[in-house]
Write an enzyme that holds these catalytic residues in place. Structure first.
Site, mmCIF file in Angstrom:
data_model
loop_
_atom_site.group_PDB
_atom_site.id
_atom_site.type_symbol
_atom_site.label_atom_id
_atom_site.label_comp_id
_atom_site.label_asym_id
_atom_site.label_seq_id
_atom_site.Cartn_x
_atom_site.Cartn_y
_atom_site.Cartn_z
ATOM 1 N N HIS A 20 0.822 -1.204 0.000
ATOM 2 C CA HIS A 20 0.000 0.000 0.000
ATOM 3 C C HIS A 20 0.862 1.261 0.000
ATOM 4 C CE1 HIS A 20 -3.185 2.616 2.164
ATOM 5 N NE2 HIS A 20 -3.304 2.719 0.868
ATOM 6 N N ASP A 28 7.830 5.653 -20.856
ATOM 7 C CA ASP A 28 8.231 5.439 -22.240
ATOM 8 C C ASP A 28 9.736 5.219 -22.305
ATOM 9 O OD1 ASP A 28 9.546 8.006 -22.278
ATOM 10 O OD2 ASP A 28 7.687 8.971 -22.879
ATOM 11 N N HIS A 96 6.417 18.104 -16.090
ATOM 12 C CA HIS A 96 7.245 16.924 -16.373
ATOM 13 C C HIS A 96 8.488 16.880 -15.475
ATOM 14 C CE1 HIS A 96 8.682 13.514 -18.617
ATOM 15 N NE2 HIS A 96 9.776 14.139 -18.984
ATOM 16 N N TYR A 118 5.937 11.804 -23.351
ATOM 17 C CA TYR A 118 5.075 11.956 -22.173
ATOM 18 C C TYR A 118 4.138 10.777 -21.938
ATOM 19 C CZ TYR A 118 6.970 16.612 -22.635
ATOM 20 O OH TYR A 118 7.835 17.674 -22.765
ATOM 21 N N ALA A 119 4.465 9.612 -22.442
ATOM 22 C CA ALA A 119 3.691 8.402 -22.150
ATOM 23 C C ALA A 119 4.252 7.807 -20.858
ATOM 24 C CB ALA A 119 3.756 7.414 -23.307
ATOM 25 N N ASN A 120 3.985 8.506 -19.767
ATOM 26 C CA ASN A 120 4.515 8.149 -18.457
ATOM 27 C C ASN A 120 3.426 8.368 -17.416
ATOM 28 O OD1 ASN A 120 7.341 8.134 -19.530
ATOM 29 N ND2 ASN A 120 6.959 10.328 -19.705
#
Length: 129
Positions: A20, A28, A96, A118-120
């Protein structure tokens, strides 16, 4: 041998160790990987596996109570923004540079082959009960 779910033994083991509040950065191929967290690099070649494929697979295995992404995703990668909005209605957006700072506190980094910016996303683990 497992016949379903995540077959990559490194990823399956790392997911089993999460608790947890632990952070998981799904990123990316261009995201700087912080030193410290355990890293499972799934990148095979540009675009393989995609950010969407990896994220969908992880969400089948994890309980997620929160997610953070770079605010730049809205302008630079509409497909990733739509995907994230669909999975995380309460998605937190930060610059970012801040996401990169936050990623150092993750317990696990899963690197995809995604080759678009920005595929994060930084996931915060929840509990199943």
């Amino acid at each position: 041998m497992k016949k379903a779910g995540i077959l990559n033994r490194h990823l399956a083991g790392a997911l089993a160790e999460l608790g947890h509040g632990d952070g998981v950065l799904v990123c990316d191929a261009g995201m700087p990987v912080p030193s410290g967290p355990r890293v499972v690099d799934l990148a095979f070649r540009a675009g393989v596996p995609s950010f969407a494929e990896v994220l969908d697979g992880l969400l089948d295995e994890l309980v997620v109570e929160g997610a953070t992404a770079a605010e730049e995703v809205r302008d630079a990668n509409a497909e990733a923004a739509t995907l994230l909005d669909g999975h995380f209605p309460g998605l937190e957006l930060v610059p970012h540079a801040r996401l990169k700072e936050m990623s150092g506190g993750a317990r696990l980094v899963v690197r995809t082959g995604e080759a678009r910016p920005y595929a994060n996303v930084l996931l915060r683990c929840g509990v199943f009960f």
